[in-house]
Design a protein around this motif. Structure first.
Motif, PDB file in Angstrom:
ATOM      1  N   GLN A 308      34.351  43.077  41.614  1.00 19.02           N
ATOM      2  CA  GLN A 308      34.813  41.738  42.029  1.00 19.02           C
ATOM      3  C   GLN A 308      33.722  40.993  42.798  1.00 19.02           C
ATOM      4  OE1 GLN A 308      38.534  42.437  44.131  1.00 19.02           O
ATOM      5  NE2 GLN A 308      39.503  40.955  42.757  1.00 19.02           N
ATOM      6  N   LEU A 309      33.068  41.728  43.689  1.00 20.22           N
ATOM      7  CA  LEU A 309      31.985  41.141  44.489  1.00 20.22           C
ATOM      8  C   LEU A 309      30.835  40.686  43.582  1.00 20.22           C
ATOM      9  CD1 LEU A 309      30.919  40.821  47.494  1.00 20.22           C
ATOM     10  CD2 LEU A 309      29.760  42.997  47.120  1.00 20.22           C
ATOM     11  N   MET A 310      30.509  41.517  42.612  1.00 21.85           N
ATOM     12  CA  MET A 310      29.396  41.189  41.710  1.00 21.85           C
ATOM     13  C   MET A 310      29.737  39.967  40.860  1.00 21.85           C
ATOM     14  SD  MET A 310      28.236  45.065  40.652  1.00 21.85           S
ATOM     15  CE  MET A 310      26.710  44.700  39.777  1.00 21.85           C
ATOM     16  N   ARG A 311      30.977  39.914  40.417  1.00 26.15           N
ATOM     17  CA  ARG A 311      31.402  38.786  39.565  1.00 26.15           C
ATOM     18  C   ARG A 311      31.593  37.506  40.378  1.00 26.15           C
ATOM     19  NH1 ARG A 311      36.829  39.986  36.984  1.00 26.15           N
ATOM     20  NH2 ARG A 311      37.450  39.323  39.068  1.00 26.15           N
ATOM     21  N   GLY A 312      31.891  37.655  41.668  1.00 27.18           N
ATOM     22  CA  GLY A 312      32.121  36.507  42.545  1.00 27.18           C
ATOM     23  C   GLY A 312      30.837  36.043  43.220  1.00 27.18           C
ATOM     24  N   GLU A 313      30.569  36.642  44.384  1.00 27.30           N
ATOM     25  CA  GLU A 313      29.425  36.199  45.203  1.00 27.30           C
ATOM     26  C   GLU A 313      28.072  36.314  44.509  1.00 27.30           C
ATOM     27  OE1 GLU A 313      29.243  38.027  49.130  1.00 27.30           O
ATOM     28  OE2 GLU A 313      31.432  37.929  49.226  1.00 27.30           O
ATOM     29  N   MET A 314      27.947  37.273  43.608  1.00 26.85           N
ATOM     30  CA  MET A 314      26.627  37.514  43.004  1.00 26.85           C
ATOM     31  C   MET A 314      26.477  36.895  41.614  1.00 26.85           C
ATOM     32  SD  MET A 314      26.000  41.482  44.053  1.00 26.85           S
ATOM     33  CE  MET A 314      26.249  42.059  45.723  1.00 26.85           C
ATOM     34  N   ALA A 315      27.441  36.087  41.213  1.00 28.52           N
ATOM     35  CA  ALA A 315      27.460  35.580  39.829  1.00 28.52           C
ATOM     36  C   ALA A 315      26.192  34.812  39.447  1.00 28.52           C
ATOM     37  CB  ALA A 315      28.694  34.717  39.618  1.00 28.52           C
ATOM     38  N   ASP A 316      25.587  34.097  40.418  1.00 30.28           N
ATOM     39  CA  ASP A 316      24.379  33.313  40.096  1.00 30.28           C
ATOM     40  C   ASP A 316      23.122  34.184  40.040  1.00 30.28           C
ATOM     41  OD1 ASP A 316      25.926  31.073  40.058  1.00 30.28           O
ATOM     42  OD2 ASP A 316      25.463  30.498  42.139  1.00 30.28           O
ATOM     43  N   GLU A 317      23.246  35.370  40.605  1.00 25.82           N
ATOM     44  CA  GLU A 317      22.057  36.233  40.722  1.00 25.82           C
ATOM     45  C   GLU A 317      21.930  37.210  39.556  1.00 25.82           C
ATOM     46  OE1 GLU A 317      22.624  38.217  44.428  1.00 25.82           O
ATOM     47  OE2 GLU A 317      22.640  36.371  45.595  1.00 25.82           O
ATOM     48  N   LEU A 318      23.074  37.537  38.957  1.00 27.12           N
ATOM     49  CA  LEU A 318      23.083  38.586  37.930  1.00 27.12           C
ATOM     50  C   LEU A 318      23.318  38.015  36.546  1.00 27.12           C
ATOM     51  CD1 LEU A 318      25.354  41.133  39.863  1.00 27.12           C
ATOM     52  CD2 LEU A 318      22.846  41.086  39.757  1.00 27.12           C
ATOM     53  N   ASP A 319      22.838  38.718  35.539  1.00 22.01           N
ATOM     54  CA  ASP A 319      23.082  38.329  34.154  1.00 22.01           C
ATOM     55  C   ASP A 319      24.527  38.694  33.819  1.00 22.01           C
ATOM     56  OD1 ASP A 319      23.392  38.399  31.373  1.00 22.01           O
ATOM     57  OD2 ASP A 319      21.264  38.816  31.052  1.00 22.01           O
ATOM     58  N   MET A 320      25.364  37.696  33.658  1.00 23.99           N
ATOM     59  CA  MET A 320      26.790  37.951  33.470  1.00 23.99           C
ATOM     60  C   MET A 320      27.118  38.577  32.114  1.00 23.99           C
ATOM     61  SD  MET A 320      28.822  37.618  35.992  1.00 23.99           S
ATOM     62  CE  MET A 320      27.721  38.210  37.247  1.00 23.99           C
ATOM     63  N   ASP A 321      26.232  38.386  31.126  1.00 20.28           N
ATOM     64  CA  ASP A 321      26.450  39.039  29.840  1.00 20.28           C
ATOM     65  C   ASP A 321      26.240  40.554  29.994  1.00 20.28           C
ATOM     66  OD1 ASP A 321      26.902  38.956  26.970  1.00 20.28           O
ATOM     67  OD2 ASP A 321      24.800  39.593  26.817  1.00 20.28           O
ATOM     68  N   VAL A 322      25.179  40.893  30.704  1.00 22.65           N
ATOM     69  CA  VAL A 322      24.904  42.302  31.004  1.00 22.65           C
ATOM     70  C   VAL A 322      26.044  42.879  31.845  1.00 22.65           C
ATOM     71  CG1 VAL A 322      23.407  43.810  32.396  1.00 22.65           C
ATOM     72  CG2 VAL A 322      22.390  42.173  30.814  1.00 22.65           C
ATOM     73  N   PHE A 323      26.485  42.097  32.823  1.00 21.14           N
ATOM     74  CA  PHE A 323      27.562  42.547  33.699  1.00 21.14           C
ATOM     75  C   PHE A 323      28.835  42.829  32.898  1.00 21.14           C
ATOM     76  CE2 PHE A 323      31.287  41.486  36.337  1.00 21.14           C
ATOM     77  CZ  PHE A 323      31.157  42.453  37.315  1.00 21.14           C
ATOM     78  N   LYS A 324      29.170  41.922  31.952  1.00 20.06           N
ATOM     79  CA  LYS A 324      30.383  42.122  31.142  1.00 20.06           C
ATOM     80  C   LYS A 324      30.279  43.412  30.334  1.00 20.06           C
ATOM     81  CE  LYS A 324      31.604  37.322  30.772  1.00 20.06           C
ATOM     82  NZ  LYS A 324      31.105  36.125  30.084  1.00 20.06           N
ATOM     83  N   ASN A 325      29.103  43.663  29.780  1.00 11.43           N
ATOM     84  CA  ASN A 325      28.905  44.906  29.022  1.00 11.43           C
ATOM     85  C   ASN A 325      29.056  46.127  29.914  1.00 11.43           C
ATOM     86  OD1 ASN A 325      28.178  44.657  26.112  1.00 11.43           O
ATOM     87  ND2 ASN A 325      26.907  43.054  26.989  1.00 11.43           N
ATOM     88  N   PHE A 326      28.624  45.980  31.140  1.00 13.11           N
ATOM     89  CA  PHE A 326      28.743  47.075  32.101  1.00 13.11           C
ATOM     90  C   PHE A 326      30.222  47.365  32.393  1.00 13.11           C
ATOM     91  CE2 PHE A 326      28.544  48.377  36.747  1.00 13.11           C
ATOM     92  CZ  PHE A 326      28.204  49.688  36.476  1.00 13.11           C
ATOM     93  N   VAL A 327      30.977  46.303  32.655  1.00  7.39           N
ATOM     94  CA  VAL A 327      32.406  46.473  32.954  1.00  7.39           C
ATOM     95  C   VAL A 327      33.112  47.113  31.756  1.00  7.39           C
ATOM     96  CG1 VAL A 327      34.561  45.284  33.525  1.00  7.39           C
ATOM     97  CG2 VAL A 327      32.405  44.524  34.552  1.00  7.39           C
ATOM     98  N   LEU A 328      32.748  46.645  30.569  1.00  9.65           N
ATOM     99  CA  LEU A 328      33.349  47.188  29.349  1.00  9.65           C
ATOM    100  C   LEU A 328      33.033  48.671  29.208  1.00  9.65           C
ATOM    101  CD1 LEU A 328      34.948  45.698  27.161  1.00  9.65           C
ATOM    102  CD2 LEU A 328      32.861  45.648  25.784  1.00  9.65           C
ATOM    103  N   MET A 329      31.795  49.020  29.477  1.00 13.29           N
ATOM    104  CA  MET A 329      31.378  50.426  29.374  1.00 13.29           C
ATOM    105  C   MET A 329      32.155  51.279  30.374  1.00 13.29           C
ATOM    106  SD  MET A 329      29.217  52.887  30.911  1.00 13.29           S
ATOM    107  CE  MET A 329      27.980  52.108  31.918  1.00 13.29           C
ATOM    108  N   LEU A 330      32.248  50.820  31.614  1.00 11.24           N
ATOM    109  CA  LEU A 330      32.976  51.575  32.642  1.00 11.24           C
ATOM    110  C   LEU A 330      34.445  51.721  32.257  1.00 11.24           C
ATOM    111  CD1 LEU A 330      31.747  50.075  36.054  1.00 11.24           C
ATOM    112  CD2 LEU A 330      31.125  52.266  35.066  1.00 11.24           C
ATOM    113  N   SER A 331      34.992  50.633  31.771  1.00 12.23           N
ATOM    114  CA  SER A 331      36.404  50.630  31.435  1.00 12.23           C
ATOM    115  C   SER A 331      36.687  51.544  30.234  1.00 12.23           C
ATOM    116  CB  SER A 331      36.811  49.183  31.174  1.00 12.23           C
ATOM    117  OG  SER A 331      37.941  49.131  30.417  1.00 12.23           O
ATOM    118  N   ASN A 332      35.865  51.459  29.187  1.00 13.05           N
ATOM    119  CA  ASN A 332      36.038  52.335  28.018  1.00 13.05           C
ATOM    120  C   ASN A 332      35.918  53.804  28.393  1.00 13.05           C
ATOM    121  OD1 ASN A 332      36.432  50.213  26.329  1.00 13.05           O
ATOM    122  ND2 ASN A 332      34.309  50.126  25.596  1.00 13.05           N
ATOM    123  N   ALA A 333      35.051  54.066  29.378  1.00 16.84           N
ATOM    124  CA  ALA A 333      34.828  55.460  29.775  1.00 16.84           C
ATOM    125  C   ALA A 333      35.818  55.906  30.843  1.00 16.84           C
ATOM    126  CB  ALA A 333      33.395  55.629  30.280  1.00 16.84           C
ATOM    127  N   GLY A 334      36.717  54.995  31.246  1.00 15.11           N
ATOM    128  CA  GLY A 334      37.721  55.345  32.266  1.00 15.11           C
ATOM    129  C   GLY A 334      37.097  55.587  33.630  1.00 15.11           C
TER     130      GLY A 334
END
Ligand code: FE2
Length: 338
Positions: A308-334
């Motif tokens: 949540q913090l990464m998607r909120g406060e850090m949204a301008d600093e991070l590549d959100m496409d990369v971030f989405k893939n990361f969340v998807l990977m974590l979620s798929n892997a439980g």
């Protein structure tokens, strides 16, 4: 697991029984058969540890089979021979990981444990200047093992379960490698590129070994000059590897992993697509693992709160496409539930 015991002679056994020492247990599956191991193997009987095979003796298929026939799921090794055991498994890690007869969890445990021990050696070289060339080779081999294992069905899930959240430079380095390669799996990059990036992720903080521990582990807020000192670690990392031949991608990951998309990072203040994709992935992986881990100056945060913090406060600093893939990977892997 560790145990200390004083010993009497085990009933019905002719083998000598050892005196006081510390032992740790491993799965017999991790012992390579038909190999002269440089460590002794013990069986536990109550508080006694009974010698099963001597250091230097051939550990045969028959030895291994007999353990399986008797339902032995753990054998014990002396703490003093841990290094020999680690070297044994590291040397044969490729065979262990490729052995489909072993459950994915057992293989993941071996990979995480061995990689963690090996990296602890690497990061122990505090203030040691140039990194020896064989260290980079050893790290590269570990990266290749991780890349192969992530292709095993449920490999990400199995490996993710071993992720340690007590922050050490070596566990952080390993976790960052695992997350970075996990993120980039969906980008279809060739194995060679993945290896270069994985090596960069593994060594991204190698420059921290040049920063005094009093600053690195300071529990309170940092002064401006202490912050400045810490901020030199990307450059220090590249400097430590100046004598080692490494691909530019690997060096980029080390040098630029604190750059931000909005140009507010260091050491160069580059932003946007000037930061390569590989680096943007390492940055997301690095920040997530740091915030989700217990550090000397901050408690570990739950995975969901970090995301949540990464998607909120850090949204301008991070590549959100990369971030989405990361969340998807974590979620798929439980891996977002703990
Ligand atoms: Fe860093």
């Amino acid at each position: 697991m560790q145990s200390t015991a004083s010993h009497t002679k085990a009933p019905g056994k002719s083998h000598p029984v050892v005196t006081e020492d510390q032992y740790f247990s491993v799965s017999p599956l991790m012992l390579l058969a038909d190999n002269a191991a440089l460590f002794s193997v013990y069986l536990r009987q109550g508080n006694n540890f009974v010698l099963y095979t001597h250091a230097g003796e051939m550990f045969t298929h028959r030895h291994k089979q007999r353990l399986a026939e008797n339902g032995v799921t753990e054998v014990w090794l002396k703490e003093s021979q841990r290094h020999a055991y680690t070297a044994h498994v590291e040397q044969h890690l490729g065979n262990v990981l490729a052995d489909d007869s072993l459950p994915a969890e057992a293989r993941a445990g071996a990979l995480y444990g061995i990689a963690s021990d090996a990296l602890q050696d690497v990061f122990a070289q505090h203030g040691a200047g140039a990194l020896p060339a064989d260290t980079a080779r050893r790290a590269r081999q570990l990266v290749e093992h991780i890349i192969s294992f992530l292709k095993v069905p449920n490999g990400i899930t199995a490996l993710g379960r071993f992720i340690a959240h007590d922050y050490h430079s070596w566990t952080h380095s390993l976790n960052t490698t695992f997350y970075t390669l996990g993120i980039l799996q969906s980008y279809g990059l060739p194995d060679e590129s993945m290896a270069h990036i994985g090596l960069g992720a593994m060594l991204h903080d190698i420059g921290k070994a040049e920063i005094p521990s009093s600053i690195l582990l300071k529990p309170g807020p940092l002064t401006a000059s202490e912050r400045q000192c810490i901020n030199t670690h990307p450059l220090m990392g590249v400097a430590r590897l100046a004598q080692t031949e490494l691909p530019q991608t690997t060096l980029n990951c080390i040098l630029f992993h604190h750059e931000k998309l909005d140009g507010s990072g260091y050491p160069s203040g580059i932003g946007g697509t000037a930061i390569p994709l590989a680096v943007r992935a390492v940055t997301v992986a690095d920040i997530y693992d740091a915030l989700a881990s217990e550090r000397p100056y901050a408690a570990a945060r739950p995975p969901f709160a970090v995301l949540q913090l990464m998607r909120g406060e850090m949204a301008d600093e991070l590549d959100m496409d990369v971030f989405k893939n990361f969340v998807l990977m974590l979620s798929n892997a439980g891996l977002t539930k703990t």
